[in-house]
Design a protein around this motif. Structure first.
Motif, PDB file in Angstrom:
ATOM      1  N   MET A  34      -3.216  -2.285   6.810  1.00  0.00           N
ATOM      2  CA  MET A  34      -3.398  -3.620   6.242  1.00  0.00           C
ATOM      3  C   MET A  34      -4.830  -4.108   6.462  1.00  0.00           C
ATOM      4  N   ALA A  35      -5.365  -3.888   7.700  1.00  0.00           N
ATOM      5  CA  ALA A  35      -6.727  -4.323   8.008  1.00  0.00           C
ATOM      6  C   ALA A  35      -7.752  -3.580   7.160  1.00  0.00           C
ATOM      7  N   ARG A  36      -7.559  -2.279   6.980  1.00  0.00           N
ATOM      8  CA  ARG A  36      -8.503  -1.498   6.173  1.00  0.00           C
ATOM      9  C   ARG A  36      -8.407  -1.861   4.693  1.00  0.00           C
ATOM     10  N   ALA A  37      -7.238  -2.299   4.264  1.00  0.00           N
ATOM     11  CA  ALA A  37      -7.112  -2.757   2.880  1.00  0.00           C
ATOM     12  C   ALA A  37      -7.966  -4.003   2.654  1.00  0.00           C
ATOM     13  N   VAL A  38      -8.035  -4.890   3.653  1.00  0.00           N
ATOM     14  CA  VAL A  38      -8.871  -6.082   3.543  1.00  0.00           C
ATOM     15  C   VAL A  38     -10.344  -5.689   3.392  1.00  0.00           C
ATOM     16  N   MET A  39     -10.749  -4.623   4.078  1.00  0.00           N
ATOM     17  CA  MET A  39     -12.131  -4.138   3.996  1.00  0.00           C
ATOM     18  C   MET A  39     -12.358  -3.217   2.796  1.00  0.00           C
ATOM     19  N   ARG A  40     -11.294  -2.903   2.059  1.00  0.00           N
ATOM     20  CA  ARG A  40     -11.351  -1.907   0.967  1.00  0.00           C
ATOM     21  C   ARG A  40     -11.845  -0.560   1.496  1.00  0.00           C
ATOM     22  N   LEU A  41     -11.284  -0.148   2.632  1.00  0.00           N
ATOM     23  CA  LEU A  41     -11.651   1.124   3.254  1.00  0.00           C
ATOM     24  C   LEU A  41     -10.469   2.079   3.326  1.00  0.00           C
ATOM     25  N   LEU A  42      -9.503   1.930   2.430  1.00  0.00           N
ATOM     26  CA  LEU A  42      -8.365   2.849   2.402  1.00  0.00           C
ATOM     27  C   LEU A  42      -8.826   4.234   1.942  1.00  0.00           C
ATOM     28  N   PRO A  43      -8.295   5.290   2.564  1.00  0.00           N
ATOM     29  CA  PRO A  43      -8.693   6.649   2.165  1.00  0.00           C
ATOM     30  C   PRO A  43      -8.091   7.037   0.818  1.00  0.00           C
ATOM     31  N   GLN A  44      -8.829   6.797  -0.232  1.00  0.00           N
ATOM     32  CA  GLN A  44      -8.381   7.153  -1.583  1.00  0.00           C
ATOM     33  C   GLN A  44      -8.453   8.671  -1.772  1.00  0.00           C
ATOM     34  N   PRO A  45      -7.559   9.275  -2.567  1.00  0.00           N
ATOM     35  CA  PRO A  45      -6.483   8.641  -3.341  1.00  0.00           C
ATOM     36  C   PRO A  45      -5.145   8.615  -2.605  1.00  0.00           C
ATOM     37  N   HIS A  46      -5.124   9.057  -1.341  1.00  0.00           N
ATOM     38  CA  HIS A  46      -3.844   9.193  -0.642  1.00  0.00           C
ATOM     39  C   HIS A  46      -3.193   7.846  -0.355  1.00  0.00           C
ATOM     40  N   LEU A  47      -3.990   6.828  -0.051  1.00  0.00           N
ATOM     41  CA  LEU A  47      -3.461   5.485   0.161  1.00  0.00           C
ATOM     42  C   LEU A  47      -4.108   4.546  -0.856  1.00  0.00           C
ATOM     43  N   VAL A  53       0.865  -1.189   0.000  1.00  0.00           N
ATOM     44  CA  VAL A  53       0.000   0.000   0.000  1.00  0.00           C
ATOM     45  C   VAL A  53       0.893   1.227   0.000  1.00  0.00           C
ATOM     46  N   ASP A  54       0.759   2.050  -1.049  1.00  0.00           N
ATOM     47  CA  ASP A  54       1.608   3.229  -1.201  1.00  0.00           C
ATOM     48  C   ASP A  54       1.100   4.395  -0.358  1.00  0.00           C
ATOM     49  N   LEU A  55       2.055   5.159   0.177  1.00  0.00           N
ATOM     50  CA  LEU A  55       1.756   6.409   0.872  1.00  0.00           C
ATOM     51  C   LEU A  55       1.909   7.571  -0.103  1.00  0.00           C
ATOM     52  N   PRO A  56       1.327   8.726   0.208  1.00  0.00           N
ATOM     53  CA  PRO A  56       1.498   9.881  -0.670  1.00  0.00           C
ATOM     54  C   PRO A  56       2.947  10.352  -0.694  1.00  0.00           C
ATOM     55  N   PRO A  57       3.331  11.133  -1.696  1.00  0.00           N
ATOM     56  CA  PRO A  57       4.743  11.528  -1.875  1.00  0.00           C
ATOM     57  C   PRO A  57       5.335  12.262  -0.678  1.00  0.00           C
ATOM     58  N   TRP A  58       4.496  12.978   0.087  1.00  0.00           N
ATOM     59  CA  TRP A  58       5.040  13.780   1.197  1.00  0.00           C
ATOM     60  C   TRP A  58       5.223  12.974   2.485  1.00  0.00           C
ATOM     61  N   ALA A  59       4.879  11.686   2.494  1.00  0.00           N
ATOM     62  CA  ALA A  59       4.979  10.874   3.709  1.00  0.00           C
ATOM     63  C   ALA A  59       6.435  10.567   4.031  1.00  0.00           C
ATOM     64  N   ASP A  60       6.647  10.017   5.244  1.00  0.00           N
ATOM     65  CA  ASP A  60       8.018   9.771   5.704  1.00  0.00           C
ATOM     66  C   ASP A  60       8.616   8.491   5.140  1.00  0.00           C
ATOM     67  N   ARG A  61       7.812   7.673   4.445  1.00  0.00           N
ATOM     68  CA  ARG A  61       8.339   6.485   3.783  1.00  0.00           C
ATOM     69  C   ARG A  61       7.454   6.180   2.578  1.00  0.00           C
ATOM     70  N   PRO A  62       7.954   5.394   1.612  1.00  0.00           N
ATOM     71  CA  PRO A  62       7.183   5.184   0.374  1.00  0.00           C
ATOM     72  C   PRO A  62       5.904   4.379   0.576  1.00  0.00           C
ATOM     73  N   GLN A  63       5.952   3.343   1.440  1.00  0.00           N
ATOM     74  CA  GLN A  63       4.792   2.460   1.589  1.00  0.00           C
ATOM     75  C   GLN A  63       4.354   2.359   3.057  1.00  0.00           C
ATOM     76  N   ALA A  64       3.031   2.318   3.259  1.00  0.00           N
ATOM     77  CA  ALA A  64       2.497   2.026   4.591  1.00  0.00           C
ATOM     78  C   ALA A  64       2.569   0.541   4.864  1.00  0.00           C
ATOM     79  N   VAL A  65       2.342  -0.270   3.825  1.00  0.00           N
ATOM     80  CA  VAL A  65       2.440  -1.731   3.901  1.00  0.00           C
ATOM     81  C   VAL A  65       3.298  -2.180   2.736  1.00  0.00           C
TER      82      VAL A  65
END
Length: 551
Positions: free
Chosen positions: A53-66, A15-27
């Motif tokens: 990771m849990a929210r990805a299973v539910m498809r509840l990621l806050p788009q488009p940032h994650l 799971v990618d983080l937005p460009p301004w985050a402290d690392r490229p991926q959250a997962v």
């Protein structure tokens, strides 16, 4: 233990983080499986990627940032990342459901509990109104809610924290899903309430043959309910295995560090002589709250503090323990006069703080300072840290240059760079903000420090750092402390003396070693019996760690 094929199969999830985050991926490249009839606990510090990771299973990621950029999440063979929105809505609730950490924010405050659960049934079933209500009552009773038929018409604010969490569990289970995701569902609960919720989880999981993905940072909870454990760090699974293997023989250095940071239930030796001079004495303190009334209704009277006596000696840490609503925080607020008690005395240096006017109180208030549970809520977000720390001394007449110089020194004392003085509160982590709160409290050079649940919201490793810092500062500055907590593990490591509060009264009071070795009051024994993971022995302490005797 699990005996069937996986209900959940996560393969190479990124799971990618937005460009301004402290690392490229959250997962990053996460793979794990969960079988029916199994509880998989996912542990790690804040920011490790557990909830993402849990929210990805539910498809509840806050788009488009994650967004999930790679991998698959197979739920009963269907890849949820590639399903249509309509199909995903069908699966949520019916095949997979989620229980959130804070039910008060997840529940609609203007709708009854019954109405909110009924929405799920109305959306996914063809049941008639009367059948839906009957199903809801049966489910509320199944999660051990008292008087379920009446609670259907109750609003969230009318339920206790434990009852709200049970209502959330009922909502998650009403359609009998195969997979339940529980995201820190017991973190905000007292140990006795937590014990009941954990027992309920295990009972329902076995009775309904479901898989549970349980997100937590509490290794005591893991010891009580997990079948397997996955440890996450910086978005990656660094260790996965059975509960016994991970807890008793951790292989990865990060897992070892997390477990080493878990406070022991074995109390340290009392450091303070029983005849040390008393710095603060509380005598027969009483505080009552009134609510309701009007339009022919009687007023509700709640005695929050009832005839409390206690004494804090020079250099001593007195711990006040008990459940939410026991009166711990009200007692602390009465002592520092943030709220006024009706009766009693608070004696410091021979002066009764309760008898002083607000103007007279100001010069004495610098002697007793408070570190709050939520440092972010107590720090002005518009002020820089240096100014926040210097503010108290400046109000009490210290020249600004001298106050700022003291602020720089205090930042270094609590383990922060003096350059942090020019930053704002939101630029710091939770543990760093708590260090700032401690520095701010020390700026007035108090004799007594009141710490109100100062580590309850922190990860176990950050918690250990803050506790070491408080102990070091106490010893170096010869401070006396009133330490409020509901965590008996923390109390065992920090406190010299323990006062156990229940319904506004102190029901047991004594040296920490005596109370932990042989609690005399039934309520104290109940608290000890509810500590999660109380029978688990840390692998590095197994030989020296004697169990608490709850009888």
């Amino acid at each position: 233990m699990a005996t069937s094929s996986p209900i959940l199969d996560v393969r190479g999830l990124t799971v990618d983080l937005p460009p301004w985050a402290d690392r490229p991926q959250a997962v990053s490249d996460v793979s794990l499986t969960l079988a029916r009839d199994e509880i998989l606990c996912v542990v790690g510090e804040s920011g490790s990627g557990k909830s993402v990771m849990a929210r990805a299973v539910m498809r509840l990621l806050p788009q488009p940032h994650l967004r999930a950029s790679a991998g698959s999440i197979l739920l009963d063979g269907e890849d949820v990342l590639r399903l249509s929105d309509a199909r995903m809505r069908e699966l949520r609730g019916r095949r997979v459901s989620m229980i959130f950490q804070e039910p008060m924010t997840a529940l609609n405050p203007v709708k009854t509990i019954g109405a909110q659960i009924e929405e799920v049934l109305a959306l996914h079933t063809t049941l008639r109104k009367r059948e839906r209500v009957q199903r809801i009552v049966e489910m509320l009773a199944a999660v051990r809610l008292p008087n379920a038929a009446h609670l259907v018409d109750a609003y969230p604010h009318q339920l206790s924290g434990g009852q709200r969490q049970r209502a959330m569990i009922a909502m998650a289970l009403i359609l009998e899903p195969a997979l339940v995701i529980a995201d820190e569902p017991t973190t905000a609960l007292d140990v006795t309430t937590q014990k009941g919720i954990l027992a309920l989880f295990r009972e329902i999981q076995r009775a309904r043959h479901i898989g549970v993905l349980f997100i937590t940072h509490d290794f005591g909870v893991v010891a009580d309910i997990a079948d397997r454990v996955a440890v996450m760090q910086h978005g990656r699974v660094v260790e996965i295995g059975t509960r016994e293997a991970v807890l008793n023989a951790p292989a990865h250095p990060y897992t070892q560090a997390l477990i080493a940071a878990v406070p022991s239930l074995e109390p340290h030796a009392r450091r303070i002589a029983p005849d040390a001079p008393v710095v603060l004495r509380v005598e027969r303190l009483e505080k009552t709250y009134h609510s309701g009334g009007g339009f022919g209704r009687g007023r509700r009277v709640v005695p929050a503090v009832r005839s409390v006596d206690l004494a804090i000696r020079h250099g001593e840490t007195l711990g006040v323990v008990g459940e939410s609503g026991s009166g711990k925080s009200t007692l602390a607020r009465c002592i520092v006069r943030l709220v006024d008690a009706e009766r009693g005395a608070v004696l410091m240096s021979g002066v009764d703080l309760m008898r002083l006017s607000r103007r007279e109180l100001r010069k004495h208030r610098r002697q007793i300072q408070t570190v709050f549970q939520d440092p972010y809520g107590s720090l002005d977000p518009r002020s820089r840290i240096g100014r926040l720390i210097a503010e108290g001394p400046i109000v009490h007449g210290v020249p600004e240059a001298e106050a700022m110089s003291r602020a720089y020194a205090l930042l270094e004392l609590v383990g922060l760079d003096r350059r942090s003085a020019d930053r704002f509160p939101h630029e710091f982590s939770g543990g760093q903000r708590q260090r700032i709160g401690i520095a701010r409290a020390l700026a007035l050079e108090p004799a007594v420090l009141i710490a109100d649940e100062p580590v309850s919201a922190l990860d176990v490793s950050v918690q250990a750092q803050v506790l070491r810092l408080l102990a070091d500062i106490r010893d170096r500055l010869k401070l006396s402390m009133l330490f409020i907590t509901h965590d008996l593990r923390v109390a065992a490591q920090v406190c010299d003396t323990i006062a156990v509060m229940r319904a506004g009264e102190i029901v047991e009071y004594g040296a920490v070693g005596d109370i932990f070795a042989s609690p005399s009051h039934p309520y104290t024994r109940e608290l000890f019996g509810a500590v999660p993971g109380r029978h688990w022995r840390h692998p590095t302490r197994a030989e020296s760690h004697s169990p608490v005797n709850p009888t």
